[in-house]
Motif scaffolding. Structure first.
Motif, PDB file in Angstrom:
ATOM      1  N   PHE A   8       0.489  -0.852   0.207  1.00  0.00           N
ATOM      2  CA  PHE A   8       0.317   0.086   0.033  1.00  0.00           C
ATOM      3  C   PHE A   8       1.147   1.225  -0.135  1.00  0.00           C
ATOM      4  O   PHE A   8       0.502   1.610  -1.040  1.00  0.00           O
ATOM      5  N   ILE A   9       2.137   1.053   0.989  1.00  0.00           N
ATOM      6  CA  ILE A   9       2.331   2.251   0.235  1.00  0.00           C
ATOM      7  C   ILE A   9       3.321   2.204  -0.437  1.00  0.00           C
ATOM      8  O   ILE A   9       3.872   3.688  -0.690  1.00  0.00           O
ATOM      9  N   ARG A  10       4.118   1.544  -1.090  1.00  0.00           N
ATOM     10  CA  ARG A  10       4.572   2.072  -2.344  1.00  0.00           C
ATOM     11  C   ARG A  10       3.596   2.295  -3.191  1.00  0.00           C
ATOM     12  O   ARG A  10       3.805   2.563  -4.327  1.00  0.00           O
ATOM     13  N   ASP A  11       2.889   1.869  -3.554  1.00  0.00           N
ATOM     14  CA  ASP A  11       1.543   1.947  -3.957  1.00  0.00           C
ATOM     15  C   ASP A  11       1.464   3.930  -4.147  1.00  0.00           C
ATOM     16  O   ASP A  11       0.983   4.080  -5.107  1.00  0.00           O
ATOM     17  N   THR A  12       1.225   4.461  -2.524  1.00  0.00           N
ATOM     18  CA  THR A  12       0.547   5.275  -2.592  1.00  0.00           C
ATOM     19  C   THR A  12       2.237   6.264  -3.161  1.00  0.00           C
ATOM     20  O   THR A  12       1.830   7.756  -3.858  1.00  0.00           O
ATOM     21  N   TYR A  13       3.455   5.968  -2.541  1.00  0.00           N
ATOM     22  CA  TYR A  13       4.795   6.747  -3.201  1.00  0.00           C
ATOM     23  C   TYR A  13       4.246   6.722  -4.644  1.00  0.00           C
ATOM     24  O   TYR A  13       5.828   7.126  -5.444  1.00  0.00           O
ATOM     25  N   GLN A  14       4.551   5.440  -4.899  1.00  0.00           N
ATOM     26  CA  GLN A  14       4.700   4.859  -6.158  1.00  0.00           C
ATOM     27  C   GLN A  14       6.289   4.802  -6.871  1.00  0.00           C
ATOM     28  O   GLN A  14       6.944   5.673  -7.403  1.00  0.00           O
ATOM     29  N   SER A  15       6.568   4.069  -6.065  1.00  0.00           N
ATOM     30  CA  SER A  15       8.464   3.881  -5.840  1.00  0.00           C
ATOM     31  C   SER A  15       9.002   2.496  -5.280  1.00  0.00           C
ATOM     32  O   SER A  15       8.077   2.062  -4.213  1.00  0.00           O
ATOM     33  N   ASN A  16       9.929   2.138  -5.826  1.00  0.00           N
ATOM     34  CA  ASN A  16      10.060   0.527  -5.474  1.00  0.00           C
ATOM     35  C   ASN A  16      12.004   0.739  -4.360  1.00  0.00           C
ATOM     36  O   ASN A  16      12.517  -0.297  -4.280  1.00  0.00           O
ATOM     37  N   GLU A  17      12.156   1.790  -5.267  1.00  0.00           N
ATOM     38  CA  GLU A  17      12.821   2.201  -3.694  1.00  0.00           C
ATOM     39  C   GLU A  17      13.229   2.927  -1.811  1.00  0.00           C
ATOM     40  O   GLU A  17      11.707   2.586  -2.218  1.00  0.00           O
ATOM     41  N   PHE A  18      13.903   2.803  -1.697  1.00  0.00           N
ATOM     42  CA  PHE A  18      14.002   3.583   0.019  1.00  0.00           C
ATOM     43  C   PHE A  18      12.677   4.573   0.306  1.00  0.00           C
ATOM     44  O   PHE A  18      12.592   5.529  -0.183  1.00  0.00           O
ATOM     45  N   ILE A  19      11.910   3.862   1.026  1.00  0.00           N
ATOM     46  CA  ILE A  19      10.611   5.102   1.233  1.00  0.00           C
ATOM     47  C   ILE A  19      11.253   5.646   2.616  1.00  0.00           C
ATOM     48  O   ILE A  19      10.919   4.699   3.818  1.00  0.00           O
ATOM     49  N   PRO A  20      11.383   7.364   2.859  1.00  0.00           N
ATOM     50  CA  PRO A  20      11.776   7.501   4.131  1.00  0.00           C
ATOM     51  C   PRO A  20      10.650   8.037   4.930  1.00  0.00           C
ATOM     52  O   PRO A  20       8.950   8.015   4.686  1.00  0.00           O
ATOM     53  N   LEU A  21      10.655   8.350   6.309  1.00  0.00           N
ATOM     54  CA  LEU A  21       9.660   8.975   7.141  1.00  0.00           C
ATOM     55  C   LEU A  21       9.116   9.737   6.499  1.00  0.00           C
ATOM     56  O   LEU A  21       8.226  10.265   6.556  1.00  0.00           O
ATOM     57  N   HIS A  22       9.977  11.212   6.230  1.00  0.00           N
ATOM     58  CA  HIS A  22       9.878  12.985   6.211  1.00  0.00           C
ATOM     59  C   HIS A  22      10.839  13.080   5.572  1.00  0.00           C
ATOM     60  O   HIS A  22      11.684  13.421   5.756  1.00  0.00           O
ATOM     61  N   HIS A 289      -6.075  10.912   4.880  1.00  0.00           N
ATOM     62  CA  HIS A 289      -7.445   9.935   4.728  1.00  0.00           C
ATOM     63  C   HIS A 289      -7.086   8.506   4.465  1.00  0.00           C
ATOM     64  O   HIS A 289      -7.698   7.425   4.435  1.00  0.00           O
ATOM     65  N   HIS A 290      -6.178   8.753   3.410  1.00  0.00           N
ATOM     66  CA  HIS A 290      -5.414   7.627   2.376  1.00  0.00           C
ATOM     67  C   HIS A 290      -4.646   6.413   3.349  1.00  0.00           C
ATOM     68  O   HIS A 290      -6.077   4.720   3.509  1.00  0.00           O
ATOM     69  N   TYR A 291      -4.192   6.564   4.261  1.00  0.00           N
ATOM     70  CA  TYR A 291      -3.649   5.712   5.365  1.00  0.00           C
ATOM     71  C   TYR A 291      -5.342   5.389   6.038  1.00  0.00           C
ATOM     72  O   TYR A 291      -5.002   4.327   7.035  1.00  0.00           O
ATOM     73  N   GLN A 292      -5.840   6.560   7.056  1.00  0.00           N
ATOM     74  CA  GLN A 292      -7.010   5.941   7.594  1.00  0.00           C
ATOM     75  C   GLN A 292      -8.392   5.344   7.069  1.00  0.00           C
ATOM     76  O   GLN A 292      -8.466   4.425   7.848  1.00  0.00           O
ATOM     77  N   ALA A 293      -8.307   5.431   5.739  1.00  0.00           N
ATOM     78  CA  ALA A 293      -8.814   4.455   5.255  1.00  0.00           C
ATOM     79  C   ALA A 293      -8.932   2.683   5.240  1.00  0.00           C
ATOM     80  O   ALA A 293      -9.237   1.275   5.415  1.00  0.00           O
ATOM     81  N   ILE A 381      -1.536  11.377  -4.485  1.00  0.00           N
ATOM     82  CA  ILE A 381      -2.225  10.161  -4.329  1.00  0.00           C
ATOM     83  C   ILE A 381      -3.609  10.651  -5.070  1.00  0.00           C
ATOM     84  O   ILE A 381      -3.747  11.815  -5.907  1.00  0.00           O
ATOM     85  N   LYS A 382      -3.506   9.574  -6.282  1.00  0.00           N
ATOM     86  CA  LYS A 382      -4.471   9.523  -7.600  1.00  0.00           C
ATOM     87  C   LYS A 382      -5.943   9.430  -7.428  1.00  0.00           C
ATOM     88  O   LYS A 382      -6.762  10.100  -7.299  1.00  0.00           O
ATOM     89  N   GLU A 383      -6.260   8.259  -6.648  1.00  0.00           N
ATOM     90  CA  GLU A 383      -7.098   8.228  -6.530  1.00  0.00           C
ATOM     91  C   GLU A 383      -7.524   7.366  -5.472  1.00  0.00           C
ATOM     92  O   GLU A 383      -6.988   6.364  -4.567  1.00  0.00           O
ATOM     93  N   PRO A 384      -7.922   8.434  -3.844  1.00  0.00           N
ATOM     94  CA  PRO A 384      -7.002   7.881  -2.367  1.00  0.00           C
ATOM     95  C   PRO A 384      -8.924   7.400  -1.938  1.00  0.00           C
ATOM     96  O   PRO A 384      -9.160   7.015  -2.848  1.00  0.00           O
ATOM     97  N   LEU A 385      -8.424   6.432  -1.605  1.00  0.00           N
ATOM     98  CA  LEU A 385      -9.021   5.140  -0.466  1.00  0.00           C
ATOM     99  C   LEU A 385     -10.071   6.184   0.551  1.00  0.00           C
ATOM    100  O   LEU A 385     -10.442   6.930   0.410  1.00  0.00           O
ATOM    101  N   HIS A 386     -11.962   5.506   0.050  1.00  0.00           N
ATOM    102  CA  HIS A 386     -12.998   5.861   0.646  1.00  0.00           C
ATOM    103  C   HIS A 386     -13.162   5.396   2.111  1.00  0.00           C
ATOM    104  O   HIS A 386     -13.360   4.343   2.189  1.00  0.00           O
ATOM    105  N   VAL A 387     -13.425   6.416   3.059  1.00  0.00           N
ATOM    106  CA  VAL A 387     -12.709   6.044   4.485  1.00  0.00           C
ATOM    107  C   VAL A 387     -14.702   5.896   4.780  1.00  0.00           C
ATOM    108  O   VAL A 387     -15.274   6.398   4.735  1.00  0.00           O
TER     109      VAL A 387
END
Ligand SMILES: *Cc1c(COP(=O)(O)O)cnc(C)c1O
Length: 387
Positions: A8-22, A289-293, A381-387
């Motif tokens: 889910f996080i890789r899709d959200t950031y569209q990345s296969n590299e290291f994903i930092p906290l911030h 909101h994406h995470y929340q969903a 985020i292209k398509e946020p999940l709905h809560v």
């Protein structure tokens, strides 16, 4: 759970590299403004960007005066100094905070009293604070709040808006009035967070913001003191710039000052970052909101902004059902290049604060063993999940 979260996080950031906290985002005028300081040679203690950056922060937060300083810790130190914290004073704060809150107190010669946090804000709990004060303090003839056991003065309450979630300010302000205490907000993490429509950090006479590299906007290193009046702001500026009286060539300093001035080259970065802050806030809210969903209908509960508040969602956080699931989640995500992190160890576990006075810390201990921060850099985020 962990595998679907990683995906889910890789899709959200569209990345296969290291994903930092911030990670910082520079997609505005950063380069142009910084180069401008270099070309003009005004990279240091003189230049237009410092004034401009302070004005941007004043406009955005509604603070009467903002004073730029070298980092968030020095902003806290200055705020405590200006608020009249003296050697030997006690200050009520959270055990659940970043160490800088308590370091600033230490360097004032003051000591923390650790009080519990609320589960819904992750910040200082008004009920716990009031109970602590009722059980442990009394007002003396001068109206000062005296800690009965040590006979030290309790001078202030210093809450921290954890991960950008505002604390219950109304409740804390009431307690300040009742026990004759000063409020000093550690708003290091909460630029862009509002409590009942008013920006965090503007409820106290002096408060501190940080622009460290991991914060919502960055100046490389930097901080800001928010002041309650123009006069207070002018005095704050004076003491953070070595208390030098203006003169074309003479050196006269009229009180002990700090060298906490933010260099112009850092302020240049800040001016560009402030231009994009509204966009960061929008994207971070969407991400939250994406995470929340994603966590809806799971055993993990997503930390939402408190009632009547607008959080900047600086760092997204979840509460795991137990310690074992927390440990597994942190281990597996980090092993696959998705950075997650537990919350700080509680301050009274650190050697320099272990003998500080404290009340019961039941919620703090619960959060300490279950909370996990998730990658939170602004993203599209292209398509946020709905809560
Ligand atoms: C980041 C932070 C600070 C200190 O800011 P620096 O700019 O790193 O000195 C202080 N308090 C809290 C709660 C923080 O998160």
């Amino acid at each position: 759970m962990t595998n679907s979260l990683i995906q889910f996080i890789r899709d959200t950031y569209q990345s296969n590299e290291f994903i930092p906290l911030h990670a910082p985002t520079f997609n505005g005028n950063e380069k142009q403004y910084v180069v401008d300081t270099i070309e003009s040679t005004f990279v240091s203690s003189v230049g237009q960007y410092v004034d401009k950056f302070e004005q941007q922060i004043e406009q955005f937060t509604g603070a009467k005066k903002a004073v730029a300083v070298v980092n968030g810790t020095s902003a806290l130190h200055t705020a405590l100094y200006m608020a009249g914290i003296k050697n030997g004073d006690l200050v009520i704060t959270q055990a659940l905070t970043f160490v800088a809150t308590c370091n600033a107190l230490y360097h004032m010669g003051a000591a923390p009293i650790f009080v519990d946090v609320s589960l819904n804000t992750l910040g200082l709990c008004p009920q716990a604070t009031e109970t602590y004060l009722e059980e442990n303090s009394s007002l003396n003839a001068d109206g000062e709040c005296i800690h009965r056991h040590s006979q030290q003065r309790i001078k202030a309450i210093m809450p921290m808006h954890t991960f950008g979630h505002p604390v219950e300010l109304d409740g804390l302000l009431k307690i300040c009035k009742k026990f004759n205490l000063v409020l000093i907000e550690d708003a290091a993490e909460s630029l862009g967070s509002f409590y009942k429509g008013k920006h965090t950090g503007t409820f106290s006479d002096y408060s501190a913001i940080s622009f460290n590299g991991n914060k919502i906007i960055t100046t490389g290193g930097g901080g800001m003191v928010l002041c309650h009046s123009k006069n207070a702001g002018a005095h704050t500026k004076h003491i953070t710039t070595m208390a030098k009286q203006p003169h074309a060539f003479e050196f006269f300093h009229d009180e002990p000052g700090f060298n906490y001035r933010l260099p112009n080259i850092n302020a240049a970065l800040g001016c560009a970052q402030m231009e994009t802050l509204p966009d960061f806030l929008k994207r971070k809210r969407l991400l939250a909101h994406h995470y929340q969903a994603f966590f809806k209908n799971s055993d993990f509960s997503f930390v939402k902004e408190p009632k009547h508040c607008q959080s900047n969602y600086w760092l997204n956080a979840i509460i795991c059902p137990d310690v074992a699931s927390r440990d597994t989640l942190i281990k597996e995500t980090n092993a696959s290049g998705v950075m997650t992190r537990p919350i700080w160890q509680l301050m009274h576990r650190l050697p320099m604060f272990k003998s500080a006075f404290r009340g019961p810390l039941i919620n703090s201990e619960f959060i300490e063993t279950r909370l996990v921060n998730l990658p939170s850099s602004p993203t599209d985020i292209k398509e946020p999940l709905h809560v």
